[in-house]
Enzyme design. Structure first.
Site, PDB file in Angstrom:
ATOM      1  N   HIS A  58       0.830  -1.199   0.000  1.00 30.60           N
ATOM      2  CA  HIS A  58       0.000   0.000   0.000  1.00 30.60           C
ATOM      3  C   HIS A  58       0.868   1.255   0.000  1.00 30.60           C
ATOM      4  O   HIS A  58       0.639   2.196   0.762  1.00 30.60           O
ATOM      5  CB  HIS A  58      -0.950  -0.007   1.196  1.00 30.60           C
ATOM      6  CG  HIS A  58      -2.050  -1.021   1.075  1.00 30.60           C
ATOM      7  ND1 HIS A  58      -3.091  -0.893   0.180  1.00 30.60           N
ATOM      8  CD2 HIS A  58      -2.256  -2.202   1.720  1.00 30.60           C
ATOM      9  CE1 HIS A  58      -3.894  -1.933   0.282  1.00 30.60           C
ATOM     10  NE2 HIS A  58      -3.415  -2.756   1.192  1.00 30.60           N
ATOM     11  N   ASP A  77      -0.050  -5.448   5.670  1.00 27.72           N
ATOM     12  CA  ASP A  77      -1.070  -6.277   5.019  1.00 27.72           C
ATOM     13  C   ASP A  77      -1.004  -6.167   3.500  1.00 27.72           C
ATOM     14  O   ASP A  77      -0.472  -5.206   2.955  1.00 27.72           O
ATOM     15  CB  ASP A  77      -2.468  -5.857   5.487  1.00 27.72           C
ATOM     16  CG  ASP A  77      -2.808  -4.433   5.078  1.00 27.72           C
ATOM     17  OD1 ASP A  77      -1.960  -3.546   5.279  1.00 27.72           O
ATOM     18  OD2 ASP A  77      -3.904  -4.201   4.550  1.00 27.72           O
ATOM     19  N   GLU A  78      -1.558  -7.151   2.838  1.00 32.73           N
ATOM     20  CA  GLU A  78      -1.821  -7.125   1.401  1.00 32.73           C
ATOM     21  C   GLU A  78      -0.623  -6.617   0.599  1.00 32.73           C
ATOM     22  O   GLU A  78      -0.726  -5.671  -0.178  1.00 32.73           O
ATOM     23  CB  GLU A  78      -3.063  -6.268   1.119  1.00 32.73           C
ATOM     24  CG  GLU A  78      -4.320  -6.828   1.759  1.00 32.73           C
ATOM     25  CD  GLU A  78      -5.544  -5.963   1.533  1.00 32.73           C
ATOM     26  OE1 GLU A  78      -6.649  -6.524   1.483  1.00 32.73           O
ATOM     27  OE2 GLU A  78      -5.389  -4.734   1.430  1.00 32.73           O
ATOM     28  N   CYS A  79       0.506  -7.261   0.800  1.00 30.26           N
ATOM     29  CA  CYS A  79       1.728  -6.875   0.092  1.00 30.26           C
ATOM     30  C   CYS A  79       2.018  -7.890  -1.020  1.00 30.26           C
ATOM     31  O   CYS A  79       2.527  -8.979  -0.741  1.00 30.26           O
ATOM     32  CB  CYS A  79       2.913  -6.799   1.053  1.00 30.26           C
ATOM     33  SG  CYS A  79       4.470  -6.368   0.225  1.00 30.26           S
TER      34      CYS A  79
END
Length: 749
Positions: free
Chosen positions: A258, A320-322
């Site tokens: 992000h 998160d969400e890498c």
């Protein structure tokens, strides 16, 4: 012709406009109401020791409140004594209202502050004009959990400083003590960092913003530049404002994923070195921080300025969400993996986070991150926010790490809170008020020792679909109030019925104050009950459990409803009436009878608990789900696996067609299947394929298809197979993963 059974009966009992019990939220641990009330018409004398600094600070707040109902008077016989009492828990308090006046003791300034909030609610100013009358009461209270939090994402949409303050005011009123401020995102960097001015010049602005939902294809944009950021002076102002209300502000600086907004300003922070733009739509992006020395220097510089602004023990680092695509292709990343003896790119993420943790620890701070930080090994002193269910939190607690529970199922307030068709646009999912209230943050699978690591819970406000303060308020309240009782009252909370009674005056107060909360108390909900071999019935109810419910079938007349009814083909509309007038939103449900309705069904792969995991019968109940949302009571969602169902008829039935309905939302890792197959049960117990069909690529959110069976014959059962789409292709959200399969009503004819 079948008859519709509707019984005329007495209306359901109507709740009083205001709760009979004191409308205190969150409910105190111990409350005893006295007989009588304190009349402050003549004023009240405030008694505070000058040496008691905590009491002096809270007394200043008490004076502002008293000025609205009864001005302080040194000559009054009634006394208001405020004092700290070290024998009480730090956040605990004892409040007494009797003929002598008011006594408020707290274990610290925080305890006194919370006691004052309770006193103000006990006074019930929402009955109209402020009143000098306070009922006698003795209250002993303290929180069940140390961490009681709410989150706000300002990366997707930015909100004025004054709104941030009113948001903090609401948290304080309901005894929340943590404000998680999500400050950086792919779509915008929202905090001034003086050493890196391009973060303000470039990263804080995007050229345009997605219109509508991500799943709407093709994507449309508004063409308007959007952005902004909070100056360091504004940050200090907000942090100080929160501290006065005993709320700690936890900043979040996202890493290593992000990060596209930051990379847009400083391309050297990424793995490709190529220029990128600040993201204009929602989702997950492959441009992430590269673990180079330049990146760590940048992040340490940024975090140094952040530390100077926020006294919080915790600094949230995301985690998160890498996506790992660029790391897999990066020579530098592969070199680090080899030199550090890491297993893979997940290990590299752990290495990345551990370096940041060492830096923050050296500055006297601790990291907290989303549960992905568990992947590849958890940093030594990290605290985990468990959002992808509770599994990450359970694992972390068993490893001896502290945990804040914030699972999507109970704590994501960007989910829809009503099934009404006119409900404002949301990201998806379904999280009604009662589900929030029924949550308990401590999983039963933990031992007593492990359970001590569950610090509390947090509600999350992700703002992709919340462009205004009004929308944030609508999505946050009253679900925040429900969560406040979860984390303050714990298992001792009074129950949802009591909460709803006490909530009504709070909703009235918010309306008077211009706080645009969602009021769904009298909205009607329709539910299909029965099935799995039993007849189905339609049930109607509202959250308040009150008022008169009337049902209309087709164009027929309205009739009173008092118990579930057996349906026939047609549309059922129901409305709550209070004092003879419509209250809340009506509901409408269309029922279609077919061979599968109410029959027994077994699934090889159970639906996810969030999406009808316990109710596979929903796809054989005669009712279709929403065309826009996959989180309602009619869709089942299967994660990564096939839809493989066995349907058992109560008697042999001649089947000619099976109609399917699938949800298609690539932006949310949901893909309709490529094919369907149907098998018929033979007398020897074997299944023989009687039909198959290749499915087209959906043009919208819903894919409907009918499969005509070969040589229709009577059978006692079917096997219905819809294989998972498989690996999500490059260019889609979730590329490289197996996604979700959502199935609606199977119509068997």
């Amino acid at each position: 012709m079948k008859k519709l059974f509707l019984l005329l009966a007495l209306a359901l009992p109507l709740l009083p406009l205001y709760a009979q019990e004191p409308a205190i939220i969150p409910a105190p641990l111990n409350l005893a109401m006295g007989e009588g009330q304190l009349d402050l018409t003549a004023g009240i004398a405030l008694k505070v020791s000058k040496k008691d600094t905590a009491a002096t600070a809270v007394s200043a707040m008490a004076i502002k409140w008293l000025e609205k109902i009864a001005p302080p008077s040194k000559n009054s016989k009634a006394r208001f004594v405020i004092q700290t009492n070290p024998a009480l828990p730090a956040e605990g308090y004892r409040l007494e209202v009797n003929a002598a006046g008011i006594s408020l003791q707290g274990g610290s300034g925080a305890g006194l502050f919370y006691g004052l909030q309770t006193l103000m609610q006990l006074n019930q100013p929402w009955k109209g004009a402020p009143t000098p009358i306070i009922p006698y009461a003795t209250i002993k209270d303290q929180p069940a959990f140390a961490y009681r939090g709410m989150h706000l994402d300002v990366g997707r949409h930015l909100f004025p400083v004054e709104f941030i303050k009113t948001y903090i005011d609401m948290l304080a009123r309901y005894k929340m003590n943590r404000f998680h401020w999500h400050l950086t995102e792919d779509q915008g960097w929202r905090i001034e960092i003086k050493k890196y001015p391009k973060l303000q010049e470039i990263s804080a602005y995007r050229k345009e913003t997605l219109i509508g939902h991500y799943n709407d294809q093709p994507h449309q944009f508004d063409g308007q530049r959007y952005g902004g950021y909070y100056t360091q002076d504004e940050v200090r102002e907000i942090v100080a404002y929160a501290a006065e209300r005993f709320i700690t502000v936890i900043p979040e600086i996202e890493l290593p994923g992000h990060a596209q907004a930051a990379i847009a300003a400083y391309p050297e922070l990424g793995c490709t070195g190529k220029p990128v733009e600040v993201a204009t739509k929602w989702g997950i992006f492959e441009d992430v921080y590269c673990p180079s020395e330049a990146t760590f220097t940048f992040l340490e510089d940024v975090l140094s300025e952040v530390i100077a602004l926020f006294p919080s023990e915790y600094i949230h680092i995301g985690g998160d969400e890498c996506p790992k695509v660029q790391w897999e292709q990066s020579e530098l990343c592969q070199k680090i993996i080899q030199e550090e003896g890491l297993k893979d790119e997940h290990g590299l993420q752990s290495y990345f986070i551990a370096r940041i943790e060492r830096f923050l620890n050296s500055r006297g701070r601790q990291i907290i991150g989303w549960d992905e930080i568990l992947e590849g090994g958890l940093a030594p002193n990290a605290t985990v926010m468990s959002w992808r269910g509770e599994a990450g939190g359970i694992e972390a607690a068993k490893q001896g790490h502290d945990v804040v529970m914030t699972p999507t199922t109970y704590c994501y307030f960007d989910y829809y809170q009503s099934t009404a068709e006119d409900e404002p646009l949301a990201i998806g999912g379904y999280l009604p008020l009662q589900k929030v209230y029924d949550y308990h943050p401590v999983p039963e699978s933990l031992t007593e020792e492990q359970a001590r690591h569950i610090l509390g819970a947090q509600g999350n406000i992700w703002t992709e679909y919340m462009p205004t303060p009004e929308k944030v308020m609508y999505m946050a309240y009253p679900r925040m109030q429900a969560l406040s009782e979860v984390v303050w009252s714990g298992k001792g909370k009074k129950g949802f019925g009591s909460f709803v009674q006490r909530l009504q005056p709070h909703l009235k107060w918010m309306e008077q104050e211009g706080i645009q909360a969602a009021n769904h108390l009298f909205d009607l909900q329709a539910e299909v009950i029965g099935g799995q071999g039993a007849p189905v019935a339609l049930s109607f109810s509202n959250m308040a459990g009150a008022g008169e419910i009337r049902v209309q079938v087709g164009r027929g007349r309205e009739m009173a409803y008092d118990k579930p009814l057996r349906p026939v083909d047609g549309t059922y509309r129901a409305q709550t009436y209070v004092d003879g007038k419509p209250a809340g939103r009506s509901t409408s449900i269309r029922f279609k009878q077919h061979l599968g309705v109410g029959q027994r069904i077994e699934l090889k792969h159970l639906p996810h608990p969030k999406y009808n995991g316990s109710k596979p019968a929903a796809i054989l109940n005669g009712v279709k789900g929403s065309n826009e949302r996959y989180g309602d009571a009619e869709w089942i969602g299967i994660d990564k696996e096939d839809f493989d169902a066995l349907i058992f008829f109560d008697e042999a039935k001649k089947v000619s067609t099976v109609s399917f309905r699938f949800f298609h939302g690539p932006g949310q890792w949901i893909n309709a299947p490529r094919e369907v197959k149907v098998f018929a049960l033979q007398e020897d117990g074997q299944y023989i394929q009687v039909g198959s069909r290749t499915l087209p690529v959906p043009e919208g959110k819903i894919l409907e298809a009918t499969l005509e069976l070969r040589q229709p014959a009577a059978t006692r059962g079917l096997r219905v197979l819809a294989p998972n789409y498989g690996i999500i292709p490059a260019g889609q959200q979730g590329a490289g993963h197996r996604g979700w399969l959502f199935v609606d009503e199977l119509i068997i004819e």
